[in-house]
Design a protein around this motif. Structure first.
Motif, short mmCIF file in Angstrom:
data_model
loop_
_atom_site.label_atom_id
_atom_site.label_comp_id
_atom_site.label_asym_id
_atom_site.label_seq_id
_atom_site.Cartn_x
_atom_site.Cartn_y
_atom_site.Cartn_z
N GLY A 139 19.23 78.01 128.54
CA GLY A 139 19.05 76.76 127.78
C GLY A 139 18.10 76.90 126.61
O GLY A 139 17.54 75.91 126.14
N ALA A 140 17.89 78.15 126.13
CA ALA A 140 17.08 78.33 124.92
C ALA A 140 18.03 78.64 123.77
O ALA A 140 19.08 79.23 123.99
N ASN A 141 17.68 78.23 122.58
CA ASN A 141 18.57 78.46 121.45
C ASN A 141 17.76 78.93 120.23
O ASN A 141 17.71 80.11 119.93
N ASP A 142 17.07 78.01 119.56
CA ASP A 142 16.34 78.38 118.33
C ASP A 142 15.32 79.50 118.56
O ASP A 142 15.14 80.36 117.70
N GLY A 147 21.04 74.02 118.57
CA GLY A 147 19.78 73.58 119.18
C GLY A 147 19.07 72.58 118.28
O GLY A 147 19.69 71.94 117.41
N PHE A 148 17.80 72.46 118.47
CA PHE A 148 16.94 71.50 117.77
C PHE A 148 17.04 71.61 116.25
O PHE A 148 17.13 70.61 115.55
N ALA A 149 17.09 72.86 115.73
CA ALA A 149 17.08 73.03 114.28
C ALA A 149 18.44 72.75 113.64
O ALA A 149 18.57 72.70 112.42
N GLY A 150 19.47 72.60 114.47
CA GLY A 150 20.80 72.25 113.95
C GLY A 150 21.48 73.39 113.21
O GLY A 150 22.25 73.15 112.28
N ILE A 151 21.18 74.63 113.60
CA ILE A 151 21.79 75.77 112.88
C ILE A 151 22.50 76.71 113.86
O ILE A 151 22.21 76.70 115.05
N GLU A 152 23.42 77.52 113.30
CA GLU A 152 24.15 78.49 114.10
C GLU A 152 23.19 79.53 114.68
O GLU A 152 22.22 79.92 114.02
N ASN A 153 23.52 80.01 115.88
CA ASN A 153 22.72 81.08 116.46
C ASN A 153 23.58 82.35 116.51
O ASN A 153 24.54 82.44 117.28
N HIS A 154 23.22 83.34 115.69
CA HIS A 154 24.02 84.56 115.61
C HIS A 154 23.90 85.42 116.86
O HIS A 154 24.72 86.31 117.07
N LEU A 155 22.90 85.14 117.68
CA LEU A 155 22.76 85.89 118.93
C LEU A 155 24.02 85.74 119.78
O LEU A 155 24.46 86.68 120.43
N PHE A 156 24.61 84.53 119.74
CA PHE A 156 25.77 84.25 120.60
C PHE A 156 26.98 85.12 120.22
O PHE A 156 27.92 85.23 120.99
N TYR A 157 26.97 85.67 119.02
CA TYR A 157 28.12 86.45 118.52
C TYR A 157 27.87 87.95 118.54
O TYR A 157 28.70 88.73 118.12
#
Ligand code: NAP
Length: 469
Positions: free
Chosen positions: A393-396, A434-444
């Motif tokens: 459940g962590a993102n940014d 997440g909170f910052a509203g941006i894509e997370n490239h880690l997921f890719y």
């Protein structure tokens, strides 16, 4: 004030400072809370000593105070027992607002007492009275708006052209009125001027917080908290109460430091938080197209195999763990892996979750041993020696864009280098931001697998699969 009372207040100040010192480590934090609360109780009882009862309404005043205290105790205890950890920022906002409002009322009543009797007030007394009224009232109204934003009401930043200019103008009028009142308390127009100043200060609190996005409210609350502390310290000068001066100053300085630390951990100046309307697009949206790489889902059984055969696992908790209330499952999984000889550590980012120390509190609630918790700076250098990094459940706080993409709004924010681990398993419900509203490239990334689902349900499935191995 008698010398005995002065000594008691020095003792109270020592208890406040010791309490804060103990709060700096999870091991002693509970004890620190008790020590500071004990100091507050002593200060409270000693303040009764200071009271100068007028015989006229003595009984009524006493009844009112006792009733007020009982209502306050009941509401405080009820709130503390019933509030969910995820709603803690709202609770802090509400308490902070009430503190600011009370500080403003205490100073206002004192000032208006002089106005009523057409007495001039010495500059040294008028300044703290007006200061506490101004700061306390804007902290009151600002905290109410912060509370409502955290509750999801008008979450988006509300901005319009010329807003900062208008706010600046209102502030100038408030300061002008305060300046005039400092020297003219006995003037026939001073009551009107005071009421206008008070109303404008309330309006300024609203105007100051409305343009800030709901997601930045923890920082705003911390700032308003420092304002309330300063207002209380101002009151301490007004009613000659040393415990209020010391306690208020401690709250003021610690609130300011916390605000600056949060901004540093997000690599954003305070001005960006106050005027940047940041985070307004956060959460909920589906993934944008155009990100290099593919999303590779994984099932709990396969993820459990990776964990069981790992030598070193690092768990990165985030806001989603708090939402799912999955801290007990996290502890159980860590214990199960520990029994199988896997070294498990927790990597704690300073702004993971929605308030400082959010993750530490949740993991402490689940009795995760403190020595398994590692600060971001301590764990990052060894992340490339981690077999599996389990992001719950962590993102940014694990987004490599902070390191790699100069144009990203979070560029420069220190992150936990989860992507350096041999394998990363990300647990979340969807591809939402997440909170910052941006894509997370880690997921890719090639070494990342996505375990989709509610964190608690996924962890239960993982625990069952680990036990079966
Ligand atoms: P985050 O970036 O807000 O991401 C949380 C993730 O949790 C979401 O992407 C969401 O994705 C997932 N989630 C929500 N409910 C879930 C559930 N039931 N089960 C599984 N996953 C769930 O959180 P973060 O990485 O902890 O970062 C915190 C952010 O808050 C940072 O940007 C920080 O700057 C900011 N902030 C923190 C503080 C503070 O004091 N801690 C103060 C101000 C700002 P899904 O919806 O797909 O599940």
């Amino acid at each position: 004030m008698s010398s005995t009372l002065a000594l008691i207040f020095i003792g109270v100040a020592v208890l406040f400072i010791l309490g804060m010192k103990f709060l700096s480590s999870p091991k002693t934090a509970r004890y620190g809370n008790l020590v500071a609360a004990g100091g507050m109780l002593v200060a409270f009882l000693a303040t009764f000593w200071l009271l100068q009862w007028s015989e006229e309404h003595k009984q009524l005043n006493l009844i009112l105070m006792v009733v007020g205290i009982l209502i306050g105790l009941a509401l405080g205890a009820l709130g503390a027992y019933s509030v969910k950890m995820t709603a803690m920022p709202q609770m802090v906002a509400a308490f902070n607002g009430l503190g600011g409002g009370s500080a403003a009322l205490v100073a206002s009543l004192d000032f208006l007492h002089h106005v009523q009797h057409a007495e001039n007030v010495a500059v040294s007394a008028a300044v703290p009275m007006l200061f506490a009224t101004l700061i306390g009232s804007l902290s009151f109204s600002g905290s109410i708006i912060a509370y409502l934003k955290l509750e999801g009401k008008f979450e988006k930043p509300h901005t319009f052209p010329g807003q900062n200019f208008l706010n600046g103008l209102v502030l100038l009028v408030i300061l002008g009125l305060c300046g005039w009142l400092t020297f003219n308390a006995s003037n026939g127009n001073s009551a009107t001027a005071f009421i206008v100043m008070f109303a404008l200060a309330l309006a300024f609190g609203v105007a100051m917080v409305m343009p800030i996005g709901g997601a930045d409210m923890p920082v705003v609350i911390s700032l308003l908290n420092s304002f309330t502390g300063l207002a209380v310290a101002g009151d301490g000068f007004v009613i000659h109460n040393n415990a209020m001066i010391v306690g208020g100053t401690l709250v003021g300085s610690s609130g300011t430091l916390l605000t600056l630390l949060m901004c540093k951990a997000m690599n954003r100046p305070v001005t960006n938080v106050l005027f940047g309307a940041f985070g307004s697009g956060g959460g909920g949206q589906a993934a944008a197209t155009g990100v290099a790489g593919t999303v590779k889902p994984i099932q709990a059984d396969e993820a459990a195999l990776l964990l069981v055969y790992a030598q070193r696992v690092v768990i990165v908790p985030g806001y989603g763990m708090a939402v799912a209330q999955a801290q007990h499952q996290v502890r159980e999984l860590s214990d199960e892996l520990g029994k199988r000889g896997v070294e498990v550590q927790f990597a704690i980012h300073p702004v993971a979750g929605r308030m400082p120390g959010h993750m530490n509190v949740l993991l402490a609630e689940a009795n995760v041993p403190y020595d398994q918790l590692q600060e971001m700076e301590a764990i990052n250098p060894s992340m490339d020696r981690v077999d599996v990094c389990l992001v719950i459940g962590a993102n940014d706080v694990v987004n490599p864009a902070a390191r790699e993409e100069k144009t990203s709004p979070i560029y420069g924010m220190p992150i936990i280098e989860a992507d350096h681990a041999k394998t990363v398993i990300v647990m979340k419900r969807s591809m939402a931001k997440g909170f910052a509203g941006i894509e997370n490239h880690l997921f890719y990334k090639d070494n990342t697998r996505m375990l989709f689902g509610d964190a608690k349900a996924s962890l239960n499935a993982l625990i069952a699969a680990v036990k079966a191995n």
